[in-house]
Design an enzyme around this catalytic site. Structure first.
Site, PDB file in Angstrom:
ATOM      1  N   LEU A  14       0.826  -1.203   0.000  1.00 53.26           N
ATOM      2  CA  LEU A  14       0.000   0.000   0.000  1.00 53.26           C
ATOM      3  C   LEU A  14       0.862   1.256   0.000  1.00 53.26           C
ATOM      4  O   LEU A  14       1.729   1.427   0.866  1.00 53.26           O
ATOM      5  CB  LEU A  14      -0.894   0.019   1.244  1.00 53.26           C
ATOM      6  CG  LEU A  14      -1.894  -1.126   1.377  1.00 53.26           C
ATOM      7  CD1 LEU A  14      -2.291  -1.304   2.837  1.00 53.26           C
ATOM      8  CD2 LEU A  14      -3.125  -0.862   0.522  1.00 53.26           C
ATOM      9  N   ASP A  15       0.610   2.139  -0.948  1.00 56.77           N
ATOM     10  CA  ASP A  15       1.197   3.472  -0.894  1.00 56.77           C
ATOM     11  C   ASP A  15       0.559   4.219   0.284  1.00 56.77           C
ATOM     12  O   ASP A  15      -0.521   3.854   0.757  1.00 56.77           O
ATOM     13  CB  ASP A  15       0.920   4.185  -2.223  1.00 56.77           C
ATOM     14  CG  ASP A  15       1.393   5.619  -2.221  1.00 56.77           C
ATOM     15  OD1 ASP A  15       2.560   5.861  -1.865  1.00 56.77           O
ATOM     16  OD2 ASP A  15       0.581   6.504  -2.550  1.00 56.77           O
ATOM     17  N   LEU A  16       1.226   5.273   0.741  1.00 61.45           N
ATOM     18  CA  LEU A  16       0.708   6.031   1.886  1.00 61.45           C
ATOM     19  C   LEU A  16       0.042   7.333   1.448  1.00 61.45           C
ATOM     20  O   LEU A  16      -1.181   7.469   1.496  1.00 61.45           O
ATOM     21  CB  LEU A  16       1.846   6.312   2.870  1.00 61.45           C
ATOM     22  CG  LEU A  16       1.474   7.049   4.163  1.00 61.45           C
ATOM     23  CD1 LEU A  16       0.415   6.303   4.962  1.00 61.45           C
ATOM     24  CD2 LEU A  16       2.723   7.276   5.013  1.00 61.45           C
ATOM     25  N   ASP A  17       0.831   8.315   0.976  1.00 61.17           N
ATOM     26  CA  ASP A  17       0.284   9.624   0.613  1.00 61.17           C
ATOM     27  C   ASP A  17      -0.658   9.506  -0.581  1.00 61.17           C
ATOM     28  O   ASP A  17      -0.260   9.068  -1.663  1.00 61.17           O
ATOM     29  CB  ASP A  17       1.412  10.589   0.254  1.00 61.17           C
ATOM     30  CG  ASP A  17       2.282  10.934   1.456  1.00 61.17           C
ATOM     31  OD1 ASP A  17       1.748  11.006   2.571  1.00 61.17           O
ATOM     32  OD2 ASP A  17       3.495  11.127   1.274  1.00 61.17           O
ATOM     33  N   ASP A 180      -1.682   5.729  -6.007  1.00 63.95           N
ATOM     34  CA  ASP A 180      -2.479   6.777  -6.650  1.00 63.95           C
ATOM     35  C   ASP A 180      -1.718   7.571  -7.697  1.00 63.95           C
ATOM     36  O   ASP A 180      -2.293   8.476  -8.305  1.00 63.95           O
ATOM     37  CB  ASP A 180      -3.014   7.748  -5.588  1.00 63.95           C
ATOM     38  CG  ASP A 180      -1.904   8.606  -4.989  1.00 63.95           C
ATOM     39  OD1 ASP A 180      -2.042   9.845  -4.985  1.00 63.95           O
ATOM     40  OD2 ASP A 180      -0.897   8.047  -4.525  1.00 63.95           O
TER      41      ASP A 180
END
Length: 229
Positions: A14-17, A180
């Site tokens: 999972l990406d964060l920002d 994203d």
């Protein structure tokens, strides 16, 4: 290499920002302060929004700063970010529920972010997201090895996260990245991992599709269905 969504997904990076959290308000505010304090013209908010997600050094040099000037701006940015911007941030609505459902379905969750790891771990812990990750905060992989204020790129971070997943028993053909921005897609593809793009983040229209995302989710609930169907 043409990638596709695995028939069975066991491990998710999972990406964060922009993926787990809406971090733009704090990042943009601290960038404004950082540019001003370092003596540079402050870019427009439209430009600053593009800084959210990708490695910060790449974004700085992308607008024409030399490595030395980028290092100055980043150092000034971080001084403000550590005090004010880090927690001017919020978890994407519905994502904790989706994470809980993914865990219940047997999916192993890790974070892979271009944000410096010591910041990423503080943010994940602050919002209680570590409870959903394999190994808690040990499941957070972020940028490290900083030099002259710049940090390593997303490909290196994804490499470490993939290695962690493999050590946990994953097959590389059952790992998926969720992000994203186009750099999430490209970094994951470099390691043979497909990416599911999310539309609630900071990508420009069509960016994720053009980068090669294998699927697009418009809500956390839709993402959960894509990853468990």
């Amino acid at each position: 290499m043409t990638l596709s969504l695995p028939r069975r997904i066991t491990h998710v990076l999972l990406d964060l920002d922009g993926t787990l959290t809406d971090s733009a308000p704090g990042i943009i505010a601290s960038l404004r302060v950082g540019f001003a304090d370092a003596g540079f013209d402050v870019p427009t908010d439209t430009v600053l929004r593009t800084f959210v997600g990708p490695p910060l050094g790449a974004s700085m040099t992308g607008i024409g700063l030399s490595d030395a000037d980028a290092a100055l701006a980043i150092a000034a940015y971080r001084r403000d970010f550590e005090v004010h911007g880090m927690f001017d941030n919020s978890v994407v609505p519905g994502f904790p529920e989706a994470l809980a459902e993914l865990r219940a379905a047997g999916v192993t969750l890790l974070v892979a972010t271009a944000k410096p790891e010591h910041y990423a771990r503080q943010i994940v812990e602050h919002f209680g997201l570590d409870q959903y990750l394999e190994g808690g905060l040990d499941g957070v992989h972020g940028a490290a090895g900083e030099a002259a204020g710049l940090v390593e790129g997303k490909e290196v971070v994804v490499e470490r996260a993939v290695a962690h997943a493999l050590a946990l028993g994953a097959d590389v053909g059952q790992i998926v990245m969720v992000g994203d921005r186009e750099h999430d897609v490209h970094a994951a593809a470099h390691h043979g991992v497909p990416t599911v793009g999310v539309t609630w983040g900071y990508a420009a229209p069509g960016e994720l599709e053009a980068a090669g995302a294998v699927a697009i989710a418009a809500t956390p609930a839709e993402l959960r269905k894509l990853l468990t169907s």
